[in-house]
Motif scaffolding. Structure first.
Motif, PDB file in Angstrom:
ATOM      1  N   ALA A 257       0.834  -1.207   0.000  1.00  0.00           N
ATOM      2  CA  ALA A 257       0.000   0.000   0.000  1.00  0.00           C
ATOM      3  C   ALA A 257       0.867   1.255   0.000  1.00  0.00           C
ATOM      4  CB  ALA A 257      -0.926  -0.007   1.218  1.00  0.00           C
ATOM      5  N   LEU A 258       1.995   1.216   0.727  1.00  0.00           N
ATOM      6  CA  LEU A 258       2.908   2.358   0.748  1.00  0.00           C
ATOM      7  C   LEU A 258       3.546   2.589  -0.619  1.00  0.00           C
ATOM      8  CD1 LEU A 258       4.680   1.870   4.205  1.00  0.00           C
ATOM      9  CD2 LEU A 258       3.077   3.695   3.562  1.00  0.00           C
ATOM     10  N   ALA A 259       3.782   1.487  -1.346  1.00  0.00           N
ATOM     11  CA  ALA A 259       4.320   1.630  -2.705  1.00  0.00           C
ATOM     12  C   ALA A 259       3.329   2.368  -3.599  1.00  0.00           C
ATOM     13  CB  ALA A 259       4.641   0.261  -3.291  1.00  0.00           C
ATOM     14  N   ALA A 260       2.044   2.021  -3.474  1.00  0.00           N
ATOM     15  CA  ALA A 260       1.006   2.721  -4.236  1.00  0.00           C
ATOM     16  C   ALA A 260       0.898   4.182  -3.782  1.00  0.00           C
ATOM     17  CB  ALA A 260      -0.330   2.008  -4.068  1.00  0.00           C
ATOM     18  N   ALA A 261       1.023   4.411  -2.468  1.00  0.00           N
ATOM     19  CA  ALA A 261       0.956   5.776  -1.943  1.00  0.00           C
ATOM     20  C   ALA A 261       2.119   6.625  -2.463  1.00  0.00           C
ATOM     21  CB  ALA A 261       0.968   5.739  -0.418  1.00  0.00           C
ATOM     22  N   PHE A 262       3.291   5.995  -2.623  1.00  0.00           N
ATOM     23  CA  PHE A 262       4.450   6.711  -3.156  1.00  0.00           C
ATOM     24  C   PHE A 262       4.175   7.196  -4.578  1.00  0.00           C
ATOM     25  CE2 PHE A 262       8.342   6.566  -5.706  1.00  0.00           C
ATOM     26  CZ  PHE A 262       9.115   7.507  -5.052  1.00  0.00           C
ATOM     27  N   VAL A 263       3.543   6.330  -5.388  1.00  0.00           N
ATOM     28  CA  VAL A 263       3.210   6.711  -6.760  1.00  0.00           C
ATOM     29  C   VAL A 263       2.260   7.904  -6.762  1.00  0.00           C
ATOM     30  CG1 VAL A 263       2.052   5.955  -8.880  1.00  0.00           C
ATOM     31  CG2 VAL A 263       3.593   4.399  -7.680  1.00  0.00           C
ATOM     32  N   VAL A 264       1.257   7.845  -5.886  1.00  0.00           N
ATOM     33  CA  VAL A 264       0.310   8.966  -5.789  1.00  0.00           C
ATOM     34  C   VAL A 264       1.040  10.238  -5.369  1.00  0.00           C
ATOM     35  CG1 VAL A 264      -1.729   9.857  -4.578  1.00  0.00           C
ATOM     36  CG2 VAL A 264      -1.645   7.462  -5.299  1.00  0.00           C
ATOM     37  N   GLY A 265       1.992  10.116  -4.433  1.00  0.00           N
ATOM     38  CA  GLY A 265       2.742  11.274  -3.960  1.00  0.00           C
ATOM     39  C   GLY A 265       3.541  11.954  -5.050  1.00  0.00           C
ATOM     40  N   VAL A 266       4.015  11.182  -6.017  1.00  0.00           N
ATOM     41  CA  VAL A 266       4.778  11.749  -7.135  1.00  0.00           C
ATOM     42  C   VAL A 266       3.920  12.739  -7.932  1.00  0.00           C
ATOM     43  CG1 VAL A 266       5.894  11.163  -9.337  1.00  0.00           C
ATOM     44  CG2 VAL A 266       6.333   9.776  -7.307  1.00  0.00           C
ATOM     45  N   LEU A 377       8.410 -21.533  -8.314  1.00  0.00           N
ATOM     46  CA  LEU A 377       9.240 -21.484  -7.103  1.00  0.00           C
ATOM     47  C   LEU A 377       8.810 -22.515  -6.066  1.00  0.00           C
ATOM     48  CD1 LEU A 377       9.433 -17.601  -6.718  1.00  0.00           C
ATOM     49  CD2 LEU A 377      11.243 -19.124  -7.528  1.00  0.00           C
ATOM     50  N   LYS A 378       7.820 -23.367  -6.459  1.00  0.00           N
ATOM     51  CA  LYS A 378       7.290 -24.423  -5.586  1.00  0.00           C
ATOM     52  C   LYS A 378       6.645 -23.836  -4.327  1.00  0.00           C
ATOM     53  CE  LYS A 378      10.554 -27.897  -7.295  1.00  0.00           C
ATOM     54  NZ  LYS A 378       9.612 -28.329  -8.311  1.00  0.00           N
ATOM     55  N   ILE A 379       5.969 -22.706  -4.491  1.00  0.00           N
ATOM     56  CA  ILE A 379       5.186 -22.079  -3.426  1.00  0.00           C
ATOM     57  C   ILE A 379       3.716 -22.185  -3.803  1.00  0.00           C
ATOM     58  CG2 ILE A 379       4.727 -19.921  -2.192  1.00  0.00           C
ATOM     59  CD1 ILE A 379       7.574 -19.046  -2.900  1.00  0.00           C
ATOM     60  N   ASP A 380       2.862 -22.420  -2.825  1.00  0.00           N
ATOM     61  CA  ASP A 380       1.430 -22.521  -3.082  1.00  0.00           C
ATOM     62  C   ASP A 380       0.956 -21.268  -3.821  1.00  0.00           C
ATOM     63  OD1 ASP A 380      -1.293 -22.841  -3.107  1.00  0.00           O
ATOM     64  OD2 ASP A 380      -1.530 -22.999  -0.930  1.00  0.00           O
ATOM     65  N   PRO A 381       0.405 -21.405  -5.056  1.00  0.00           N
ATOM     66  CA  PRO A 381      -0.001 -20.235  -5.847  1.00  0.00           C
ATOM     67  C   PRO A 381      -1.060 -19.373  -5.166  1.00  0.00           C
ATOM     68  CG  PRO A 381       0.093 -22.188  -7.233  1.00  0.00           C
ATOM     69  CD  PRO A 381       0.235 -22.663  -5.812  1.00  0.00           C
ATOM     70  N   ALA A 382      -1.838 -19.969  -4.254  1.00  0.00           N
ATOM     71  CA  ALA A 382      -2.871 -19.178  -3.566  1.00  0.00           C
ATOM     72  C   ALA A 382      -2.272 -18.276  -2.495  1.00  0.00           C
ATOM     73  CB  ALA A 382      -3.908 -20.111  -2.928  1.00  0.00           C
ATOM     74  N   LEU A 383      -1.048 -18.620  -2.060  1.00  0.00           N
ATOM     75  CA  LEU A 383      -0.445 -17.910  -0.934  1.00  0.00           C
ATOM     76  C   LEU A 383       0.108 -16.563  -1.376  1.00  0.00           C
ATOM     77  CD1 LEU A 383       0.395 -18.127   2.061  1.00  0.00           C
ATOM     78  CD2 LEU A 383       2.573 -19.074   1.276  1.00  0.00           C
ATOM     79  N   ALA A 384      -0.399 -15.504  -0.817  1.00  0.00           N
ATOM     80  CA  ALA A 384       0.096 -14.128  -1.016  1.00  0.00           C
ATOM     81  C   ALA A 384      -0.146 -13.580  -2.411  1.00  0.00           C
ATOM     82  CB  ALA A 384       1.599 -14.053  -0.697  1.00  0.00           C
ATOM     83  N   ALA A 385      -0.669 -14.384  -3.336  1.00  0.00           N
ATOM     84  CA  ALA A 385      -0.827 -13.925  -4.708  1.00  0.00           C
ATOM     85  C   ALA A 385      -1.767 -12.731  -4.798  1.00  0.00           C
ATOM     86  CB  ALA A 385      -1.330 -15.072  -5.589  1.00  0.00           C
ATOM     87  N   SER A 386      -2.854 -12.756  -4.037  1.00  0.00           N
ATOM     88  CA  SER A 386      -3.841 -11.683  -4.133  1.00  0.00           C
ATOM     89  C   SER A 386      -3.243 -10.335  -3.714  1.00  0.00           C
ATOM     90  CB  SER A 386      -5.067 -12.003  -3.279  1.00  0.00           C
ATOM     91  OG  SER A 386      -4.716 -12.148  -1.914  1.00  0.00           O
ATOM     92  N   VAL A 387      -2.359 -10.340  -2.713  1.00  0.00           N
ATOM     93  CA  VAL A 387      -1.733  -9.094  -2.268  1.00  0.00           C
ATOM     94  C   VAL A 387      -0.899  -8.485  -3.385  1.00  0.00           C
ATOM     95  CG1 VAL A 387      -0.001  -8.119  -0.716  1.00  0.00           C
ATOM     96  CG2 VAL A 387      -1.716  -9.685   0.165  1.00  0.00           C
ATOM     97  N   PHE A 388      -0.112  -9.317  -4.073  1.00  0.00           N
ATOM     98  CA  PHE A 388       0.774  -8.803  -5.109  1.00  0.00           C
ATOM     99  C   PHE A 388       0.001  -8.378  -6.363  1.00  0.00           C
ATOM    100  CE2 PHE A 388       3.724 -11.668  -2.732  1.00  0.00           C
ATOM    101  CZ  PHE A 388       4.533 -10.669  -2.234  1.00  0.00           C
ATOM    102  N   VAL A 389      -1.079  -9.076  -6.671  1.00  0.00           N
ATOM    103  CA  VAL A 389      -1.885  -8.707  -7.841  1.00  0.00           C
ATOM    104  C   VAL A 389      -2.561  -7.352  -7.619  1.00  0.00           C
ATOM    105  CG1 VAL A 389      -3.925  -9.298  -9.216  1.00  0.00           C
ATOM    106  CG2 VAL A 389      -2.251 -11.060  -8.665  1.00  0.00           C
ATOM    107  N   THR A 390      -3.184  -7.182  -6.460  1.00  0.00           N
ATOM    108  CA  THR A 390      -3.845  -5.896  -6.183  1.00  0.00           C
ATOM    109  C   THR A 390      -2.823  -4.772  -6.053  1.00  0.00           C
ATOM    110  OG1 THR A 390      -3.894  -6.466  -3.817  1.00  0.00           O
ATOM    111  CG2 THR A 390      -5.880  -6.897  -5.101  1.00  0.00           C
ATOM    112  N   ALA A 391      -1.634  -5.074  -5.535  1.00  0.00           N
ATOM    113  CA  ALA A 391      -0.571  -4.059  -5.472  1.00  0.00           C
ATOM    114  C   ALA A 391      -0.176  -3.615  -6.873  1.00  0.00           C
ATOM    115  CB  ALA A 391       0.641  -4.611  -4.730  1.00  0.00           C
TER     116      ALA A 391
END
Length: 410
Positions: A257-266, A377-391
């Motif tokens: 979320a802070l990464a998105a906020a940084f873009v807005v700040g620019v 990378l042999k990581i469960d595709p459901a794990l954390a994927a939604s956070v990175f997609v919405t980011a």
């Protein structure tokens, strides 16, 4: 029985006391139904004899699953209090992981030769019938090769002089170490049982009712993963437990979320000059996020079912990108028209139109690439994927929308 399970699961402090009030027969049934957390809480407080007493009433495969919750030392102590035959069967099952074919199988089967008569087979099966069990009759040849199984009703409806080979039916076979998620892919339609092999040895049977439990458990874990919730969290947990199981995931979400906020700040000068942009920023980001989650859900499900592989990933990627871009045109036209008529600003409408198309393109791209990358990378595709997609959709959505606004509106 389910009401007893619910009462114990939702009791924050009296789980063991409530469980201890049940007779051993009910303890055996209830233990299987309890949540993973309730099992851990209760079982670690029980004595060896208490556990052995109710395990006597469990099926061997269920007893083996329960014993997985104990240390190896305590497991051996509990097994020492069981009858020799049950102890031997459970030890065979404990060789395999609880989420493998070997962990799901049961040992209620007999192996016969295709030349054996139905009369001889019925005689061998009587031991199981006396225990109110119905064994699966597995048929092999003289060389030990498994040919299939004999439907149990043939022991009643067919002449006893006939051989097993005359009535053999196909039996799918899977390896004992096969993960439970993979088992379903090997099961044929309308097939009620599956055989389990350990190398060249036939070791057990998996019934369709055991397989039916897999999708529910896996679906729950996937839902929890999508939402950033620990798989052992329950609604009856204390506030402190919920905080402990959630805060790390929320911290990861904060970074994105802070990464998105940084873009807005620019683009703060652009936003201050055209305040109306702030009203449409959630529209661009929200549409991209929703489209990304749609793509993510389809791709993760496809990976789980084996429909999405690295071999066909390029075709899947193009399909998702084009589908999302087409949806972007539809939504972009609507949003652009709203901006045009509401704000009397044709350029703002055009910028919104282009931004929505680009962000839904990004949603299709990242909604496909991220789960495939996690699989690589042999990581469960459901794990954390939604956070990175919405980011990704937030960051790129804001960048494209505000960047175009700076170029054409300033």
């Amino acid at each position: 029985m389910h009401s007893i399970k619910e009462i114990i699961n939702h009791s924050p402090r009296a789980k063991r006391k409530l469980f201890s009030l049940l007779p051993p027969e009910l303890q055996a049934e209830t233990t299987i139904l309890l949540s993973r957390k309730s099992k851990k809480t209760i079982l670690r407080q029980l004595g060896n004899l208490t556990v052995a007493r109710f395990l006597h009433f469990n099926f061997d495969d269920d007893a083996a699953d329960i014993l997985q919750y104990f240390s190896k030392k305590k497991r051996e102590q509990i097994l020492g209090n069981l009858q020799p035959q049950k102890k031997g069967n459970i030890k065979k099952l404990l060789k395999y992981g609880s989420e493998t074919a070997g962990g799901l199988m049961d040992l209620d089967f007999i192996i016969v030769k295709d030349t054996d008569s139905l009369a001889d087979i019925k005689s061998r099966a009587r031991e199981y019938f006396s225990l109110k069990k119905v064994p699966v009759v597995v048929v092999g040849d003289n060389n030990g090769k498994i040919l299939g199984f004999l439907p149990i009703h043939k022991l009643i409806t067919s002449p006893f002089s006939e051989s097993a080979g005359a009535h053999v039916k196909h039996l799918p076979l899977v390896d004992a170490d096969l993960d439970q998620e993979e088992i379903i892919k090997h099961i044929e339609k309308r097939q009620a049982i599956t055989g389990v092999m350990d190398g060249a040895d036939f070791v057990g049977i998996i019934h369709i009712e055991d397989l039916a439990k897999i999708p529910q458990g896996e679906a729950t874990e996937d839902i929890y993963s999508f939402a950033g919730v620990h798989k052992e969290e329950e609604v009856s947990d204390s506030i402190a437990t919920s905080i402990r199981l959630r805060y790390k995931w929320l911290m990861l979400n904060l970074l994105t979320a802070l990464a998105a906020a940084f873009v807005v700040g620019v683009f703060k000068d652009t936003i201050s000059s055209f305040v109306i942009l702030a009203a449409y920023m959630p529209v661009v980001a929200g549409m991209g996020g929703n489209a990304g989650i749609q793509t993510l859900a389809v791709v993760v499900r496809g990976i789980a079912l084996g429909d999405v592989t690295f071999q066909n990933s390029r075709r899947i990627l193009m399909k998702e990108i084009l589908a999302n871009a087409a949806n972007g045109v539809i939504i972009g036209v609507l949003v652009g028209l709203i901006a045009y008529f509401w704000n009397a600003n044709p350029m703002l409408g055009l910028i919104l139109f282009v931004s929505v198309i680009v962000n839904l393109f990004i949603a299709g791209l990242f909604g496909t690439i991220i789960p495939l990358s996690l699989k690589f990378l042999k990581i469960d595709p459901a794990l954390a994927a939604s956070v990175f997609v919405t980011a990704a959709t937030d960051i790129f959505g804001f960048f494209v929308f505000l960047g175009l606004a700076r170029i054409f509106l300033m």
